[in-house]
Write an enzyme that holds these catalytic residues in place. Sequence first.
Site, mmCIF file in Angstrom:
data_model
loop_
_atom_site.group_PDB
_atom_site.id
_atom_site.type_symbol
_atom_site.label_atom_id
_atom_site.label_comp_id
_atom_site.label_asym_id
_atom_site.label_seq_id
_atom_site.Cartn_x
_atom_site.Cartn_y
_atom_site.Cartn_z
ATOM 1 N N TYR A 141 -12.140 -0.165 12.953
ATOM 2 C CA TYR A 141 -10.772 0.274 12.651
ATOM 3 C C TYR A 141 -9.864 0.029 13.856
ATOM 4 O O TYR A 141 -8.753 -0.516 13.715
ATOM 5 C CB TYR A 141 -10.764 1.752 12.278
ATOM 6 C CG TYR A 141 -9.373 2.300 12.024
ATOM 7 C CD1 TYR A 141 -8.663 1.935 10.882
ATOM 8 C CD2 TYR A 141 -8.772 3.178 12.922
ATOM 9 C CE1 TYR A 141 -7.382 2.418 10.645
ATOM 10 C CE2 TYR A 141 -7.496 3.671 12.695
ATOM 11 C CZ TYR A 141 -6.800 3.295 11.557
ATOM 12 O OH TYR A 141 -5.533 3.773 11.340
ATOM 13 N N GLY A 171 0.793 -1.226 0.000
ATOM 14 C CA GLY A 171 0.000 0.000 0.000
ATOM 15 C C GLY A 171 0.820 1.267 0.000
ATOM 16 O O GLY A 171 0.521 2.202 0.746
ATOM 17 N N ASN A 217 1.469 3.513 -2.577
ATOM 18 C CA ASN A 217 1.339 4.450 -3.697
ATOM 19 C C ASN A 217 1.034 5.872 -3.237
ATOM 20 O O ASN A 217 0.881 6.773 -4.053
ATOM 21 C CB ASN A 217 0.301 3.958 -4.714
ATOM 22 C CG ASN A 217 -1.096 3.848 -4.135
ATOM 23 O OD1 ASN A 217 -1.436 4.499 -3.143
ATOM 24 N ND2 ASN A 217 -1.920 3.005 -4.746
ATOM 25 N N ILE A 220 2.584 7.717 3.827
ATOM 26 C CA ILE A 220 3.812 7.321 4.506
ATOM 27 C C ILE A 220 4.480 6.127 3.833
ATOM 28 O O ILE A 220 5.701 5.971 3.908
ATOM 29 C CB ILE A 220 3.558 7.021 5.994
ATOM 30 C CG1 ILE A 220 2.639 5.829 6.184
ATOM 31 C CG2 ILE A 220 2.998 8.244 6.706
ATOM 32 C CD1 ILE A 220 2.461 5.432 7.645
#
Length: 337
Positions: free
Chosen positions: A205, A28, A30, A33
């Site tokens: 989450y 992840g 792209n 951070i």
Amino acid sequence: MGGRLSSWWFGECRSKARLDGKLAIITGCNTGIGKETAKDFVKRGCRVIMACRDLEKANAAAKEVMEAAKEIDGNGMKPEIVENTPVVEKPKVEVYHLDLTSLDSVRQFAQKILATESEINLLINNAGEEGIMACPQGKTKDGHELQLGVNHLGHFLLTCLLINRICASREPRIVNVSSMAHKWGDFNFDDINYEKTPYSATMAYSRSKLANILFTKELAKRLQGTGVRTYALHPGVVATELGRHLDSTLLPGMSWIFRNVGKVVAKSPVQGSQTTIYCAVDEKTANETGLYYSDCRVKTPSAKAKDPALASRLWEESLKWVELKEDPTLNLPQKER
């Protein structure tokens, strides 16, 4: 740039450690951070595999990472960026497709890596930076609650499939990007998909981020003697795209507040990447494992995050959820006595 107050108290990785001849896989990356972590690694001489769902965005990001590589390469090369193809000779930047909402995609990615790479020195389980924070209720392609599926189960399976190769590598480290939101997380194993209780985007989450720390601690225990070090971290409140769903899952206007008002104290993506980089490269952290970090310092996580029974239970349940018939950490080669 970070907020005007940010530079007063945010940690910074000051290590000058080189990563020449090593390979890092970052999920992840792209944006945010993850992308900044990739930039830092290539400046240190590392090969980087950018494992992303959206190849168009990943290829655009890879061009930025390539520019960082050219700062030390100085060769001015501008080759075409193609999936699975190095974009520079040294260090290399490669883009691979990885969709963490699909366990089949995770398996296919792992197969490609194991077929082509003899070493995996750094595994940075970063994804979640692509928008899986407090998102509307949904499920992965395998039927798991979306946030737990992407932020925990996808990375759990990926790590398990690569663990033998990681153990056989030089100075291997596994870094899991969590969040301080883990403090509000909890597990109800009897209702893991919110089928009996109302769905809460923020609690889902928080649960997924709690899972990251429990996974890190249990993994450290199971990898004792292998030479592999594991780390979990809170990157800070970072000015990224993560808050995009807050209008629909929390309160109308929260995305705007997160995006604009938060800039006053939020970290920039460069600042937010510092603790990830610290865990991955710093000489001091080479002697640490299974700990939780924030602002490039060891911090104490919640009581639940330190619960060994909960960590063990999550591990066993996760093996079932990702349909691994055997525990991949059994009978690993030992490097340390």
